[in-house]
Motif scaffolding. Sequence first.
Motif, PDB file in Angstrom:
ATOM      1  N   SER A 150     -46.759  54.646  21.309  1.00 58.45           N
ATOM      2  CA  SER A 150     -46.491  53.780  22.466  1.00 58.45           C
ATOM      3  C   SER A 150     -45.955  54.620  23.614  1.00 58.45           C
ATOM      4  O   SER A 150     -45.536  55.775  23.416  1.00 58.45           O
ATOM      5  N   THR A 152     -43.229  53.902  25.243  1.00 53.61           N
ATOM      6  CA  THR A 152     -41.772  54.003  25.072  1.00 53.61           C
ATOM      7  C   THR A 152     -41.426  55.255  24.268  1.00 53.61           C
ATOM      8  O   THR A 152     -40.574  56.057  24.663  1.00 53.61           O
ATOM      9  N   ASN A 155     -41.972  58.472  26.211  1.00 50.04           N
ATOM     10  CA  ASN A 155     -40.882  58.768  27.150  1.00 50.04           C
ATOM     11  C   ASN A 155     -39.640  59.277  26.430  1.00 50.04           C
ATOM     12  O   ASN A 155     -38.940  60.158  26.923  1.00 50.04           O
ATOM     13  N   VAL A 270     -47.913  56.390  32.397  1.00 44.01           N
ATOM     14  CA  VAL A 270     -48.424  55.438  31.399  1.00 44.01           C
ATOM     15  C   VAL A 270     -49.367  54.428  32.068  1.00 44.01           C
ATOM     16  O   VAL A 270     -50.377  54.031  31.484  1.00 44.01           O
ATOM     17  N   ILE A 271     -49.070  54.039  33.306  1.00 47.30           N
ATOM     18  CA  ILE A 271     -49.993  53.156  34.035  1.00 47.30           C
ATOM     19  C   ILE A 271     -51.003  53.976  34.840  1.00 47.30           C
ATOM     20  O   ILE A 271     -52.201  53.705  34.814  1.00 47.30           O
ATOM     21  N   LYS A 296     -51.404  53.669  27.302  1.00 49.82           N
ATOM     22  CA  LYS A 296     -52.287  52.569  27.717  1.00 49.82           C
ATOM     23  C   LYS A 296     -53.783  52.895  27.677  1.00 49.82           C
ATOM     24  O   LYS A 296     -54.395  52.845  26.630  1.00 49.82           O
TER      25      LYS A 296
HETATM   26  C1  LIG Z   1     -44.818  53.248  33.405  1.00 50.63           C
HETATM   27  C2  LIG Z   1     -44.575  52.777  31.996  1.00 50.63           C
HETATM   28  N1  LIG Z   1     -43.936  53.591  31.143  1.00 50.63           N
HETATM   29  C3  LIG Z   1     -43.713  53.233  29.876  1.00 50.63           C
HETATM   30  C4  LIG Z   1     -44.109  52.004  29.403  1.00 50.63           C
HETATM   31  C5  LIG Z   1     -43.836  51.619  27.988  1.00 50.63           C
HETATM   32  O1  LIG Z   1     -45.009  51.680  27.256  1.00 50.63           O
HETATM   33  P1  LIG Z   1     -45.161  50.834  25.911  1.00 50.63           P
HETATM   34  O2  LIG Z   1     -45.101  49.386  26.299  1.00 50.63           O
HETATM   35  O3  LIG Z   1     -46.492  51.271  25.367  1.00 50.63           O
HETATM   36  O4  LIG Z   1     -44.035  51.229  25.029  1.00 50.63           O
HETATM   37  C6  LIG Z   1     -44.787  51.130  30.241  1.00 50.63           C
HETATM   38  C7  LIG Z   1     -45.236  49.821  29.767  1.00 50.63           C
HETATM   39  O5  LIG Z   1     -45.651  48.956  30.467  1.00 50.63           O
HETATM   40  C8  LIG Z   1     -45.011  51.512  31.591  1.00 50.63           C
HETATM   41  O6  LIG Z   1     -45.624  50.700  32.458  1.00 50.63           O
END
Ligand SMILES: Cc1ncc(COP(=O)(O)O)c(C=O)c1O
Length: 464
Positions: A150, A152, A155, A270-271, A296
């Motif tokens: 993911s 999260t 990061n 991620v976006i 994503k």
């Molecule tokens: C810029 C950004 N970073 C991190 C995340 C977290 O990603 P995830 O929901 O896959 O853990 C998101 C989720 O929307 C995001 O938009």
Amino acid sequence: MTSVSVIAGPMHRGVKPINCQERIAYPKRDLILRSYEDKTQRSKTLFARAKKVLPAGVSYSIRDVIPYPFYVTCARGAKLTDVDGNVYTDYWMGHGVLLLGHSPKRVMDAVAEQIMKGTHFGFSHELELELADRIVDLIPSAEMVRFTSSGTEANMYASRLARAHTGRMKMAKVEGGWHGGYDSLHKAVHAPFDIPESAGLDPKALEDTLVVPFNDLDSARSALKGEDVACFIVEPVIGAGGFITPEPGYLEGLREICDETGTLLVFDEVITCFRLSPGGAQVFYGDEADITVIGKIMGGGFPIGAFCGRMEIFERLDHRRYPKMQERAFHGGTFTGNPVSMVAGITTLDIIRDGGVHRHIDALGDKMRRGLEDIIDRSRLSASVTGVCSAFAIHFQKEKPRNAREVERNDTETSKAYFSHLLSHNFALVKPALIHCFTGEPHTKEDIEEYLAATEEFFSSYQG
Ligand SMILES: Cc1ncc(COP(=O)(O)O)c(C=O)c1O
């Protein structure tokens, strides 16, 4: 209360239109919600069940819909079908994952083939090299990659790596930046930016995270001047905080300040990665990060995350080079490098790498933003449009926000009424108080025109 004429347009394809040819008056949210309930009775029953086993009846609060969510049974292209047979045009596209839309054939075929060979090896396999090679090829600053499940997690591991590499413990982020639920970065996401974003967050985990406004180089310079900050983490375009783009020179300025202070620049893409261009924001804007966090789109509809960057930094993850655990940065995870996610990602990146998909979705994004601005210009409602390429957001405030603090001027009540209006016209979006959307490969010019027609209807009739 003023009466207005609401005309049902072509956007009501396949669904029961509401208020068709009817003289109605605002506030009409109750009427709209009643019409939603009329056509979503099975979803209503499912929601009653869901509330007993899922807190708030949902798996993620952002997916909640007032009065209750519609339950999706099937998704193809840009359309979602719910359990009651309603068809929605999707502008949320799986949290921005589905650049190619729902269930794109080439990706589904590759996944089906992979599933027959194994869904989860738990050992090394060639597919992880294949996807890593493509990432290194597409993202200019990427020399090495590690996968996660993911954004999260990506990061979390990226910030740990930055700390391990620099030997510094502080981090800096921007107000309104969303990096997932990892404690140290789960700070200052929503105004007023100085209260905890969640119960249960350990204040000790947050105290080393400094926060500055977006598009403000002076604040960034002063946060980093002590030369004790491991990394500055920033989304090149603020995403969930309202699709706010960097002002000319901002990313370049951050690069310079980070170089001067020995701080690692981390782009949370991620976006933006694979959305703003096949190589992400770094190709689009021309500014490079030390570590890039991605997710994503590159999972092709399957769970994924990754962080990538310069070899000299990523070697810190190498347990052979750093056998002492206190010297290396740990990263791992049961589903890391999952072959199904890898195959879906490889196929997706192969489809988008020549830029053809981007030309199409960016043109749709431009058409949407221009159309919305045109409607706003002719309306007495105050609103502005942000976004870039295939992302757009609508803020009910006169001035375009340049950071998350300015997003607070958004008139959330009007935004919620607009959201309900669009839902009643079978557009699937999030989130009512701050609508931000994506165009994807299967969207058509006609889809955009239908969305604009529904918007025009709202802007010309809403009385507050
Ligand atoms: C810029 C950004 N970073 C991190 C995340 C977290 O990603 P995830 O929901 O896959 O853990 C998101 C989720 O929307 C995001 O938009």
